[in-house]
Design a protein around this motif. Structure first.
Motif, short mmCIF file in Angstrom:
data_model
loop_
_atom_site.label_atom_id
_atom_site.label_comp_id
_atom_site.label_asym_id
_atom_site.label_seq_id
_atom_site.Cartn_x
_atom_site.Cartn_y
_atom_site.Cartn_z
N PRO A 148 8.00 -16.06 1.01
CA PRO A 148 8.35 -14.66 1.28
C PRO A 148 7.83 -13.71 0.21
N ASP A 149 7.08 -14.22 -0.75
CA ASP A 149 6.66 -13.43 -1.91
C ASP A 149 5.29 -12.78 -1.71
N TYR A 150 4.95 -12.48 -0.45
CA TYR A 150 3.69 -11.78 -0.18
C TYR A 150 3.83 -10.31 -0.53
N LEU A 151 2.76 -9.54 -0.38
CA LEU A 151 2.81 -8.14 -0.81
C LEU A 151 2.03 -7.24 0.14
N VAL A 152 2.41 -5.99 0.16
CA VAL A 152 1.76 -4.99 1.00
C VAL A 152 0.51 -4.45 0.30
N ARG A 153 -0.58 -4.44 1.03
CA ARG A 153 -1.81 -3.82 0.56
C ARG A 153 -1.86 -2.35 0.97
N SER A 154 -1.50 -2.07 2.23
CA SER A 154 -1.63 -0.71 2.76
C SER A 154 -0.88 -0.62 4.07
N GLY A 155 -0.70 0.62 4.54
CA GLY A 155 -0.23 0.89 5.89
C GLY A 155 -1.28 1.75 6.55
N SER A 156 -1.95 1.21 7.56
CA SER A 156 -3.08 1.92 8.15
C SER A 156 -3.07 1.73 9.66
N GLY A 157 -4.17 1.21 10.20
CA GLY A 157 -4.32 1.03 11.64
C GLY A 157 -5.42 1.91 12.17
N ASP A 158 -5.49 2.00 13.49
CA ASP A 158 -6.54 2.81 14.10
C ASP A 158 -6.07 3.36 15.43
N PHE A 159 -6.83 4.31 15.94
CA PHE A 159 -6.59 4.81 17.29
C PHE A 159 -7.92 5.18 17.92
N CYS A 160 -7.95 5.11 19.23
CA CYS A 160 -9.14 5.56 19.96
C CYS A 160 -8.69 6.51 21.06
N LEU A 282 0.41 -2.75 9.16
CA LEU A 282 0.64 -3.08 7.77
C LEU A 282 -0.35 -4.15 7.39
N GLU A 283 -0.92 -4.04 6.19
CA GLU A 283 -1.87 -5.03 5.70
C GLU A 283 -1.22 -5.76 4.53
N LEU A 284 -1.24 -7.09 4.59
CA LEU A 284 -0.46 -7.91 3.67
C LEU A 284 -1.33 -8.96 3.00
N TYR A 285 -1.16 -9.11 1.69
CA TYR A 285 -1.85 -10.15 0.93
C TYR A 285 -0.93 -11.35 0.72
N ALA A 286 -1.52 -12.54 0.76
CA ALA A 286 -0.79 -13.74 0.39
C ALA A 286 -0.33 -13.65 -1.06
N PRO A 287 0.71 -14.39 -1.44
CA PRO A 287 1.21 -14.29 -2.82
C PRO A 287 0.15 -14.60 -3.87
N TRP A 288 -0.84 -15.41 -3.52
CA TRP A 288 -1.84 -15.86 -4.49
C TRP A 288 -3.13 -15.05 -4.46
N PHE A 289 -3.20 -14.04 -3.56
CA PHE A 289 -4.46 -13.32 -3.36
C PHE A 289 -4.32 -11.88 -3.84
N ARG A 290 -5.34 -11.39 -4.51
CA ARG A 290 -5.35 -10.00 -4.99
C ARG A 290 -6.74 -9.39 -4.84
N GLU A 291 -6.75 -8.14 -4.45
CA GLU A 291 -7.91 -7.26 -4.57
C GLU A 291 -7.36 -5.91 -5.03
N PRO A 292 -8.22 -4.96 -5.37
CA PRO A 292 -7.71 -3.68 -5.89
C PRO A 292 -6.71 -3.01 -4.94
N LEU A 293 -5.67 -2.44 -5.50
CA LEU A 293 -4.61 -1.79 -4.75
C LEU A 293 -4.44 -0.36 -5.24
N SER A 294 -4.14 0.54 -4.29
CA SER A 294 -3.95 1.95 -4.63
C SER A 294 -2.55 2.39 -4.24
N PRO A 295 -1.96 3.35 -4.97
CA PRO A 295 -0.62 3.83 -4.61
C PRO A 295 -0.61 4.43 -3.21
N GLY A 296 0.43 4.09 -2.44
CA GLY A 296 0.56 4.62 -1.09
C GLY A 296 1.94 5.17 -0.80
N ILE A 297 2.86 5.01 -1.75
CA ILE A 297 4.23 5.48 -1.54
C ILE A 297 4.75 6.01 -2.87
N THR A 298 5.48 7.12 -2.81
CA THR A 298 6.01 7.70 -4.04
C THR A 298 7.17 6.87 -4.57
#
Length: 341
Positions: A148-160, A282-298
């Motif tokens: 359960p120790d995964y982490l949020v990368r971003s909240g995004s998605g798409d529309f057409c 929602l985009e989620l990284y495994a507990p052992w995986f990292r790439e650059p992350l940017s602030p998305g919530i205050t």
């Protein structure tokens, strides 16, 4: 299975009509569009698409590991589905108001929710924050990652928009290091050249929520089962076989979520309906995986989340007192890679 009613763009609070929202460079009655619509009505959709109940975690994980994606029914209540749909509609109106010719930022009539925000995320919005702590979804994600120790990368998605008549090329959302583009993402590299990111356990999951029914005509995502570990070249639109074009995740009811391994091949399809189709995520990284992350919530919003949602977003919270630039913009500043010291 409970299905929330769909909201047509003609009934949105902003009063935007479908002929204003989409169909800017094609007529819905164009002969080619009419032929394609009939073809999709008769043939579109994955044969034998399995939609799993939220409580059947073992089956959900088994299908996910086999196919690279799985659809979960009733991930959202009817009330949550309505809240999410209204929030998406509000963001859609703001984005489309910046793009008179509907050129999009993912192809004509196609847009990224995150790619249309200066933060590259919509996690500052309460509708996306609502998705962080769902008892119907989080246990399945934890089982996929084995923790359960995964982490949020971003909240995004798409529309057409209606009038998106072209197919988006098949693609994968992650790949091995790309030194030419100097991107901070897709940064995995084996210095011995023996393994690819496709040889690893799933490093990165995307939760695609469905605030409206996914139909044969409103631009369902096409997903190629079992492609998450393939090292074969992804076919171009010219080379893609017809069965792949029709391999779409539909029909699926509003309130469902598609959980997908981002390595799997997927792409957008024509929206020949009279309503916008949105897939917030929602985009989620495994507990052992990292790439650059940017602030998305205050920090203030982060403190209002549940303890578990706070834990999931621990790497994307802004510093205390810092404000986020949440302007809508069709093309935010591209990410950069720091030069070596």
């Amino acid at each position: 299975m409970a299905v929330a009613s769909r909201t047509s763009v003609t009934s949105r609070g902003s009063g935007v009509r479908s002929d204003e929202l989409g169909w800017s460079d094609h007529s819905r009655d164009d002969p080619d569009v009419v032929r394609l619509r009939a073809h999709l009505e008769n043939h579109n959709g994955l044969s034998g698409l399995e939609i799993v109940e939220a409580g059947d975690i073992e089956r959900a994980v088994r299908i996910f590991r086999r196919d690279g994606f799985v659809v979960i029914a009733d991930a959202l209540t009817s009330s949550q589905t309505s809240v999410l749909r209204d929030g998406c509609d509000e963001v859609i109106d703001g984005i489309v108001s910046l793009d008179d010719d509907r050129s999009g930022n993912r192809g004509s009539h196609r847009y990224s929710f995150g790619g249309s925000s200066a933060t590259r995320s919509q996690l500052h919005r309460p509708e996306w924050q609502m998705l962080l702590d769902l008892a119907t979804v989080n246990p399945i994600v934890a089982a996929i990652f084995g923790s359960p120790d995964y982490l949020v990368r971003s909240g995004s998605g798409d529309f057409c928009l209606p009038g998106a008549v072209e197919y988006q090329p098949l693609h994968s959302d992650i790949h091995d290091v790309d030194t030419e583009r100097r991107s901070p993402y897709s940064s995995f590299q084996d210095p011995l050249g023996q393994i690819s990111i496709r040889d690893l356990p799933c490093p990165y999951v995307c939760l695609n929520f469905m605030p409206q029914d996914m139909t044969r005509l409103n631009g369902p995502t096409r997903q190629i089962p079992g492609s998450q570990r393939s090292r074969e070249p992804i076919p171009t639109l010219d080379d893609e076989p017809e069965w792949m074009r029709l391999s779409t995740v539909c029909p699926a009811p509003a309130g469902s979520v598609q959980i997908r391994d981002v390595r799997a091949w997927h792409g957008g399809t024509p929206n020949l309906s009279d309503e916008a189709r949105s897939i917030p995520n929602l985009e989620l990284y495994a507990p052992w995986f990292r790439e650059p992350l940017s602030p998305g919530i205050t920090d203030d919003d982060h403190r209002r989340l549940s303890p578990y949602a706070q834990h999931l977003t621990r790497y994307v919270v802004a510093d205390p007192g810092a404000e986020l630039d949440t302007r809508l913009t069709l093309r935010p500043e591209p990410p950069t890679v720091p030069e070596p010291a």
